[in-house]
Design a protein around this motif. Structure first.
Motif, PDB file in Angstrom:
ATOM      1  N   CYS A 178     -52.317  36.585  -1.007  1.00  0.00           N
ATOM      2  CA  CYS A 178     -53.538  35.895  -0.581  1.00  0.00           C
ATOM      3  C   CYS A 178     -54.298  36.734   0.460  1.00  0.00           C
ATOM      4  O   CYS A 178     -53.717  37.173   1.453  1.00  0.00           O
ATOM      5  N   CYS A 197     -54.054  34.476   3.994  1.00  0.00           N
ATOM      6  CA  CYS A 197     -52.804  34.168   4.703  1.00  0.00           C
ATOM      7  C   CYS A 197     -51.623  35.010   4.218  1.00  0.00           C
ATOM      8  O   CYS A 197     -50.507  34.808   4.689  1.00  0.00           O
ATOM      9  N   CYS A 216     -53.965  30.501  -3.914  1.00  0.00           N
ATOM     10  CA  CYS A 216     -52.976  30.323  -2.845  1.00  0.00           C
ATOM     11  C   CYS A 216     -52.743  28.837  -2.636  1.00  0.00           C
ATOM     12  O   CYS A 216     -53.694  28.072  -2.494  1.00  0.00           O
ATOM     13  N   CYS A 219     -53.743  27.986   1.700  1.00  0.00           N
ATOM     14  CA  CYS A 219     -55.131  27.930   2.195  1.00  0.00           C
ATOM     15  C   CYS A 219     -56.122  27.706   1.048  1.00  0.00           C
ATOM     16  O   CYS A 219     -57.319  27.621   1.273  1.00  0.00           O
TER      17      CYS A 219
HETATM   18 ZN   LIG Z   1     -53.664  31.730   1.489  1.00  0.00          ZN
END
Ligand SMILES: [Zn+2]
Ligand SMILES: [Zn+2]
Length: 272
Positions: free
Chosen positions: A157, A160, A182, A185
């Motif tokens: 991702c 994150c 993801c 997030c």
């Molecule tokens: Zn993420």
């Protein structure tokens, strides 16, 4: 349509909850897990709204304005889990709710700052709870930072650094483009179709794809090199599907893949 860093809108959240309600009646095997998911999703929706309101009310120069909102919301979340979750998880929530609040901040901080590897196989149920609780906050922060998604070609991702929870095939011309999503997030980014996001394997022969009659719009994309799989929701075949919800609901595909020795690249919000 270019990739962009989109927040999930209020109406999309409601649609997602409605989709979960409809699949819960359609698939008896998933009804329990979806009912639990709906409770979590409603909590997340409220929390997201409160975070937004808090952030708008405080000037951005006075530190992270959402923090008090987060810490004061955690007991409500634990109470919800205690009431709605299956017994072992409910027990963990009860223990946590009696733990000192500095242990909550430690747990939340650990989960927030460890990009994935800690949470890859969330065998620690407290960690699973923290991931589910922080999910709307991760989404909130992600949608407010500038992210360069165009040209981004990695498997982790871009916000994150977690592994993708699933893939989405979005209609493009006569075919479909593969995006990765993801689960924390909810960032979505483009990724080449014939590459394993777990180990970068590019050999077609080592990347078998399976589908089941019951879910003709969901592909189980496996890799014989790293023995992982992820599900890919084909929106060009089913425009009603919600990737997160349909991924959760298609439990038989997980059982099928796991029986064949594949492990999921990244367990979903319900640790499956
Ligand atoms: Zn993420
Ligand atoms: Zn692989």
């Amino acid at each position: 349509m270019k990739p962009h860093n989109r927040p999930v809108t209020e109406s999309l959240r409601q649609q997602r909850i409605r989709r979960a309600e409809s699949l819960a009646t359609q698939y008896p095997f998933a009804s329990q897990i979806l009912s639990f998911y709906i409770q979590i999703a409603r909590f997340q929706q409220d929390l997201y709204g409160r975070l937004e309101a808090r952030s708008a009310a405080v000037s951005p120069t006075s530190g992270p304005p959402e923090l008090p909102e987060l810490l004061s919301s955690f007991p409500k979340f634990l109470a919800l889990i205690e009431k709605q979750a299956p017994a072992p998880l409910a027990e963990i929530a009860r223990d946590l709710s009696h733990a000192p609040s500095n242990s909550w901040s430690d747990l939340l901080n650990n989960v927030w700052s460890s990009p994935g590897e800690l949470s890859d196989q969330p065998t620690d149920p407290a960690e699973f709870l923290a991931v589910a609780f922080l999910q709307p906050y991760a989404e909130f922060v992600r949608s407010r930072v500038p992210l360069q998604l165009e040209g981004y070609s990695h498997a982790l991702c871009p916000f994150c650094s977690r592994k993708p929870a699933l893939a989405v095939l979005r209609p493009l011309g006569d075919g479909a483009r593969r995006n990765l999503l993801c689960g924390f997030c909810l960032c979505e980014w483009e990724f080449r179709r014939i590459v394993c996001p777990g180990c970068d394997e590019k050999d077609h022969a080592k990347l078998p794809v399976y589908t089941a009659e019951q879910f003709p719009y969901i592909r189980v994309e496996c890799c014989d090199t790293c023995r992982t799989y992820l599900k890919s929701i084909d929106l060009s075949k089913n425009g009603l599907a919600d990737p997160l919800v349909d991924e959760l609901a298609s439990i038989p595909l997980d059982l099928w893949a796991q029986e064949r020795g594949y492990s999921k690249l990244k367990p979903n919000l319900l640790a499956m």
